[in-house]
Motif scaffolding. Structure first.
Motif, short mmCIF file in Angstrom:
data_model
loop_
_atom_site.label_atom_id
_atom_site.label_comp_id
_atom_site.label_asym_id
_atom_site.label_seq_id
_atom_site.Cartn_x
_atom_site.Cartn_y
_atom_site.Cartn_z
N TYR A 96 1.03 -1.32 0.07
CA TYR A 96 -0.04 -0.19 0.18
C TYR A 96 1.13 1.07 0.03
N ALA A 97 1.68 1.19 0.95
CA ALA A 97 2.82 2.71 0.98
C ALA A 97 3.68 2.78 -0.59
N MET A 98 3.40 1.95 -1.16
CA MET A 98 3.89 2.05 -2.71
C MET A 98 3.67 2.67 -3.52
N ARG A 99 2.49 3.02 -2.76
CA ARG A 99 1.18 3.64 -4.22
C ARG A 99 1.18 4.76 -4.01
N GLY A 100 2.45 5.50 -2.99
CA GLY A 100 2.80 7.12 -2.45
C GLY A 100 3.17 7.64 -1.99
N ASP A 101 2.83 6.84 -0.37
CA ASP A 101 2.64 7.23 0.72
C ASP A 101 4.37 7.17 1.37
N ASP A 102 5.33 6.46 0.37
CA ASP A 102 6.40 6.16 1.07
C ASP A 102 6.81 7.45 0.55
N LEU A 103 6.51 8.32 0.08
CA LEU A 103 7.01 9.58 -0.75
C LEU A 103 7.08 10.88 0.14
N ARG A 104 6.55 10.70 1.31
CA ARG A 104 5.74 11.80 1.77
C ARG A 104 6.63 11.97 2.88
N GLY A 105 8.24 11.02 3.29
CA GLY A 105 8.99 11.26 4.11
C GLY A 105 9.96 10.55 3.75
N GLY A 106 11.75 10.89 3.96
CA GLY A 106 12.85 10.16 4.47
C GLY A 106 12.40 8.63 4.36
N TYR A 107 12.93 7.71 4.41
CA TYR A 107 14.07 6.12 5.11
C TYR A 107 12.34 5.53 5.50
N PHE A 108 11.08 5.79 4.70
CA PHE A 108 10.31 5.19 5.14
C PHE A 108 10.72 3.71 5.29
N HIS A 109 11.20 2.75 3.89
CA HIS A 109 11.33 1.54 4.07
C HIS A 109 12.04 1.10 4.99
N ALA A 110 13.17 1.73 5.07
CA ALA A 110 14.33 1.27 6.17
C ALA A 110 13.43 1.37 7.45
N LEU A 111 13.02 2.33 7.68
CA LEU A 111 12.19 2.52 8.76
C LEU A 111 11.05 0.93 9.30
N LEU A 112 10.47 0.97 8.02
CA LEU A 112 9.59 0.02 8.80
C LEU A 112 10.26 -1.25 9.32
N GLN A 113 11.13 -1.70 8.31
CA GLN A 113 12.01 -2.67 8.00
C GLN A 113 12.72 -2.82 9.34
N PHE A 114 13.45 -2.32 10.46
CA PHE A 114 13.98 -1.44 11.69
C PHE A 114 12.11 -2.26 12.47
N GLN A 115 11.89 -2.06 12.02
CA GLN A 115 10.00 -1.83 12.42
C GLN A 115 9.88 -3.66 13.21
N LEU A 116 9.93 -3.79 12.06
CA LEU A 116 9.45 -5.12 11.33
C LEU A 116 10.69 -6.05 11.72
N ALA A 117 11.87 -5.59 12.04
CA ALA A 117 12.89 -7.02 13.25
C ALA A 117 12.41 -6.31 14.37
N GLY A 118 12.82 -5.26 14.98
CA GLY A 118 12.42 -5.85 16.46
C GLY A 118 10.92 -6.22 17.44
N ILE A 119 9.88 -6.34 15.69
CA ILE A 119 8.71 -6.60 16.08
C ILE A 119 8.68 -8.26 16.56
#
Length: 500
Positions: A96-119
């Protein structure tokens, strides 16, 4: 050893670190890496779920150091189930984020991956200190994700969120220090062994440390009176972030369930059932106050945020009951509530984009470009999240209500049934305001993103799928409940690992 146990933690960590170096890379390249990571994560979670289905508890010691000195990962049915819930959510949030929401700020995908690693690390870890470490990883990532897209409202919500979680982290360290100072270990199985034999002042201090830790987990889970940070944070987050955060409260509840069954379970002697009476009262109060908040909400996202709290109270009630039947019910309900509320956050974003400046405000506004399609989807999703038949929320609540008897039933049944009715009224009010009572004016709304809508519908379809496959899913949750109540099996698995 099954080295694939490391994949749910190492894969997103490595991918996140790689994505931190691609700030100037084409966005399609970043999206490809992130999407590939979550899809591989899903496959790994599926494999580990089948492995855990055999009933064997797998203990992985990093560096082959034995407990309590080494870092230990533990795979059982419960952790495997939580990994699958997270993986499914991660896939749809990323798409869903790839449809444009990931462009609203920097490093969205990196932060998402770190979040998943922590969870994932929090679900797999077998010791208290590394639970703290993984909590901090996911919290640091969530701080930045909450600010994704910027804005004054998000900044205020993030500030409250950060301050409260910093306080929670401090209390976590104090509790861990007490456990280690008394027991000399932070390994959960070793703590269970020690507490079962403790007495006198030692037992009293261990119970105090456990109560403090339950308070910390309560802040993460967001139940009364520690929930006041959640509605504002979730309501102001961007849609993919809010959808991902649907799993965040479940981490605190997972920790409470793990500690109440393993560390302070029936084998804990005088410390068994630590705080279950208090948790029962807090669960019922959380449901009541949260559904009132949902009824009074002035935006659709606020309403959904309060529904997250309703699910928290419902799940906490099952943990407080503590029987195999209740745990079976709440694990099934956990699957439903996580995925359906996440899907509703995505749907609310699609609706907001067609309402112009009014966004998710529950006021009479412009006519939507696709009122019938979006209205029908919202209607079905609202029925599912409210717990009405024939969807999975209804089955989850029925299982929970069937698990109680006596005075507990007289307390739980009215709360669950009346809260469901109030929820239906609140959702009906929101739906009529958005879809029926338009002022017939057209706004400069963006056309429907069919791809984003498709991903949202797929996530919402998990509710009817949980009904279609209810028998195998409930069989797995029942086996999971039986396993986590069987504390000796964890002791034997750890002893076998130490012997090897």
């Amino acid at each position: 050893m099954n080295h694939l146990l490391l994949v749910p933690v190492l894969l997103p960590l490595i991918c996140g670190a790689l994505l931190m170096t691609t700030s100037r890379s084409p966005i399609n390249q970043v999206r490809l890496i992130s999407c590939g990571s979550v899809l591989l994560l899903f496959l790994a979670a599926l494999y580990l779920l089948t492995q855990a289905g055999s009933g064997q508890i797998q203990v992985y010691g990093l560096g082959d150091w034995p407990a309590p000195f080494g870092i230990v990962l533990v795979l059982d049915r419960l952790s495997a189930l939580m990994l699958m819930v997270t993986a499914v959510l991660g896939v749809f949030v990323t798409l869903y984020a790839m449809r444009g929401d990931d462009l609203r700020g920097g490093y969205f995908h990196a932060l998402l991956q770190f979040q998943l690693a922590g969870i994932n690390g929090a679900f797999l870890t077998g010791d208290l200190f590394n639970l703290f470490v993984f909590f901090e990883i996911l919290l640091i990532a969530s701080y930045a994700l909450l600010l994704h897209g910027l804005g004054a409202a998000r900044l205020r919500a993030a500030l409250h969120y950060v301050i409260l979680n910093l306080i929670g982290s401090s209390l976590f360290l104090i509790s861990a220090g007490l456990f280690y100072g008394i027991a000399g270990t932070l390994n959960l199985v070793d703590l269970a062994r020690f507490i079962a034999q403790a007495e006198g002042d030692q037992l009293f201090l261990l119970e105090a440390a456990g109560a403090l830790l339950m308070m910390v987990f309560g802040l993460k889970a967001a139940f009364f009176p520690l929930y006041f940070w959640l509605p504002r944070a979730y309501a102001h987050a961007t849609a993919p972030v809010a959808a991902l955060f649907a799993i965040m409260t479940k981490i605190g509840l997972y920790a409470i369930l793990r500690f109440s069954t393993l560390v302070f379970g029936v084998s804990a002697g005088g410390a068994s059932g630590l705080g279950t009476g208090v948790l029962w009262v807090l669960a019922l109060v959380t449901v009541v106050l949260s559904i009132l908040g949902a009824f009074a909400a002035n935006t659709l996202t606020s309403l959904l945020a309060y529904l997250v709290l309703v699910s928290v109270g419902t799940l906490l009630a099952g943990i407080a009951i503590g029987t195999e039947e209740a745990i079976t019910a709440i694990l099934y309900y956990l699957l439903h509530s996580t995925w359906i509320i996440a899907g509703l956050f995505l749907l609310a974003d699609i609706i907001a984009k067609q309402r112009g400046d009014l966004a998710t405000g529950l006021k009479v506004g412009p006519q939507l470009l696709n009122p019938h399609l979006l209205g029908g989807t919202f209607f079905v999703a609202a029925i599912a999240v409210a717990g009405l038949p024939p969807f999975s929320g209804f089955f989850g609540k029925v299982l929970l209500l069937q698990s109680v008897s006596g005075s507990a039933a007289w307390q739980l049944w009215p709360v669950i049934l009346i809260s469901g009715l109030v929820g239906v009224v609140g959702l009906s009010r929101a739906g009529s305001m958005i879809f029926w009572r338009s002022n017939n004016t057209l706004s400069g709304a963006a056309p429907l993103d069919k791809t984003a809508y498709f991903f949202t519908v797929l996530l919402l379809l998990t509710s009817p799928l949980l009904v279609v496959f209810a028998q195998p899913v409930i069989a797995f949750t029942e086996a999971t409940a039986q396993q986590i109540m069987d504390v000796p099996s964890y002791l034997n698995a750890m002893q076998l690992k130490e012997a090897l």
